[in-house]
Enzyme design. Structure first.
Site, PDB file in Angstrom:
ATOM      1  N   ILE A 109       0.854  -1.199   0.000  1.00 50.39           N
ATOM      2  CA  ILE A 109       0.000   0.000   0.000  1.00 50.39           C
ATOM      3  C   ILE A 109       0.878   1.231   0.000  1.00 50.39           C
ATOM      4  CG2 ILE A 109      -1.705   1.295   1.338  1.00 50.39           C
ATOM      5  CD1 ILE A 109      -2.733  -1.501   2.313  1.00 50.39           C
ATOM      6  N   HIS A 129      -6.817  -3.787  -9.740  1.00 49.44           N
ATOM      7  CA  HIS A 129      -7.527  -4.381  -8.598  1.00 49.44           C
ATOM      8  C   HIS A 129      -8.433  -5.480  -9.141  1.00 49.44           C
ATOM      9  CE1 HIS A 129      -9.550  -4.923  -4.853  1.00 49.44           C
ATOM     10  NE2 HIS A 129     -10.697  -4.410  -5.276  1.00 49.44           N
TER      11      HIS A 129
HETATM   12  C1  GAR Z   1      -2.742 -10.331 -10.057  1.00 49.37           C
HETATM   13  O1  GAR Z   1      -3.222 -11.407 -10.749  1.00 49.37           O
HETATM   14  C2  GAR Z   1      -3.805  -9.701  -9.174  1.00 49.37           C
HETATM   15  O2  GAR Z   1      -4.973 -10.428  -9.195  1.00 49.37           O
HETATM   16  C3  GAR Z   1      -3.215  -9.763  -7.789  1.00 49.37           C
HETATM   17  O3  GAR Z   1      -1.834  -9.952  -7.966  1.00 49.37           O
HETATM   18  C4  GAR Z   1      -1.639 -10.725  -9.124  1.00 49.37           C
HETATM   19  C5  GAR Z   1      -0.282 -10.481  -9.675  1.00 49.37           C
HETATM   20  O4  GAR Z   1      -0.017 -11.377 -10.714  1.00 49.37           O
HETATM   21  N1  GAR Z   1      -3.538  -8.660  -6.939  1.00 49.37           N
HETATM   22  C6  GAR Z   1      -3.324  -7.352  -7.212  1.00 49.37           C
HETATM   23  O5  GAR Z   1      -2.861  -6.961  -8.241  1.00 49.37           O
HETATM   24  C7  GAR Z   1      -3.716  -6.404  -6.119  1.00 49.37           C
HETATM   25  N2  GAR Z   1      -3.467  -5.057  -6.487  1.00 49.37           N
HETATM   26  P1  GAR Z   1       1.192 -11.165 -11.666  1.00 49.37           P
HETATM   27  O6  GAR Z   1       2.410 -10.895 -10.797  1.00 49.37           O
HETATM   28  O7  GAR Z   1       1.316 -12.450 -12.412  1.00 49.37           O
HETATM   29  O8  GAR Z   1       0.892  -9.999 -12.572  1.00 49.37           O
END
Ligand code: GAR
Length: 228
Positions: A109, A129
């Site tokens: 955050i 998000h």
């Molecule tokens: C994303 O899929 C998302 O859903 C989650 O983190 C993952 C990161 O995946 N949460 C957020 O983004 C919260 N802000 P990645 O590292 O493969 O892109």
């Protein structure tokens, strides 16, 4: 006159599949005249750092733990503020400055000490998000939506790309897509479907925000020209 080139700084914490979607989009016509100039991770083991290195993008690992160690546990907020101030300095040390900061799976955050500094430098920040505007703010949004769906409290969730403000996952939405919740679906199946949507929406949201930045700059240039 050639198109302007937009520079992106991407913040990540994990696998970096959303970063990969942006890398691929920059290499195609999906995000024209756009380059990623730095990827910053708050986790050393984040595979996204390897994805960035494979694409010859400079990377920085910025570790909160070393800041936490300098303060007693009761002063964690001070550690976070100092960490965030240094994060802003790392970003601003790149010249030219990035046009946009994209949080693509960034699980930290951002405090006002970061936002105030980059906003003063004229650099907007957007975030992914994995839920709809106003819903399931904070970590674990997909799981919380899945649980709510099982109880029958909601029938859909979604994904949004939004501007970052001090309130978590609450800034103006730039791109939104609903995802229906299916009865009997496992959490893993829902996560897979949401990730597919994320990979498209992160590119769409980044493109929209860059268009807004370009339009704003064109107006400023137009407005400052002497009338004939
Ligand atoms: C994303 O899929 C998302 O859903 C989650 O983190 C993952 C990161 O995946 N949460 C957020 O983004 C919260 N802000 P990645 O590292 O493969 O892109």
């Amino acid at each position: 006159m050639s198109d302007p080139t937009y520079r992106l700084t991407i913040l990540i914490s994990g696998n970096g599949t959303n970063l990969q979607a942006l890398i691929d989009a920059c290499a195609s016509s999906s995000l024209p005249s756009t380059i990623i100039t730095r990827v910053i991770s708050n986790r050393k083991s984040a595979y996204g750092l390897t994805r960035a290195a494979n694409a010859s993008i400079p990377t920085t690992y910025h570790n909160l733990l070393s800041y936490k160690k300098r303060y007693p546990e009761s002063s964690i907020q001070l550690a976070r503020e100092e960490y965030d101030a240094e994060l802003a300095s790392i970003i601003l040390s790149d010249t030219p400055h990035p046009d946009l900061i994209v949080c693509a799976g960034w699980m930290h955050i951002l405090t006002p000490s970061f936002l105030t500094t980059v906003t003063a430098a004229g650099i907007p920040v957007i975030n992914l998000h994995p839920a709809l505007p106003g819903e399931f703010a904070g970590a674990g949004a997909i799981e919380r939506a899945w649980e709510a769906g099982k109880k029958g409290d909601v029938t859909r969730t979604g994904v949004m790309i939004h501007e970052v403000i001090a309130e978590v996952d609450a800034g103006r939405a730039i791109a939104v897509q609903e995802v229906e919740l299916r009865q009997g679906e496992s959490l893993e199946e829902l996560e897979d479907r949401i990730h597919q949507v994320e990979h498209r929406l992160i590119v769409e949201g980044t493109k929209k925000k860059l268009q807004e930045i370009g339009d704003k700059r064109a107006k400023e240039v137009g407005g400052s020209q002497p009338s004939t």
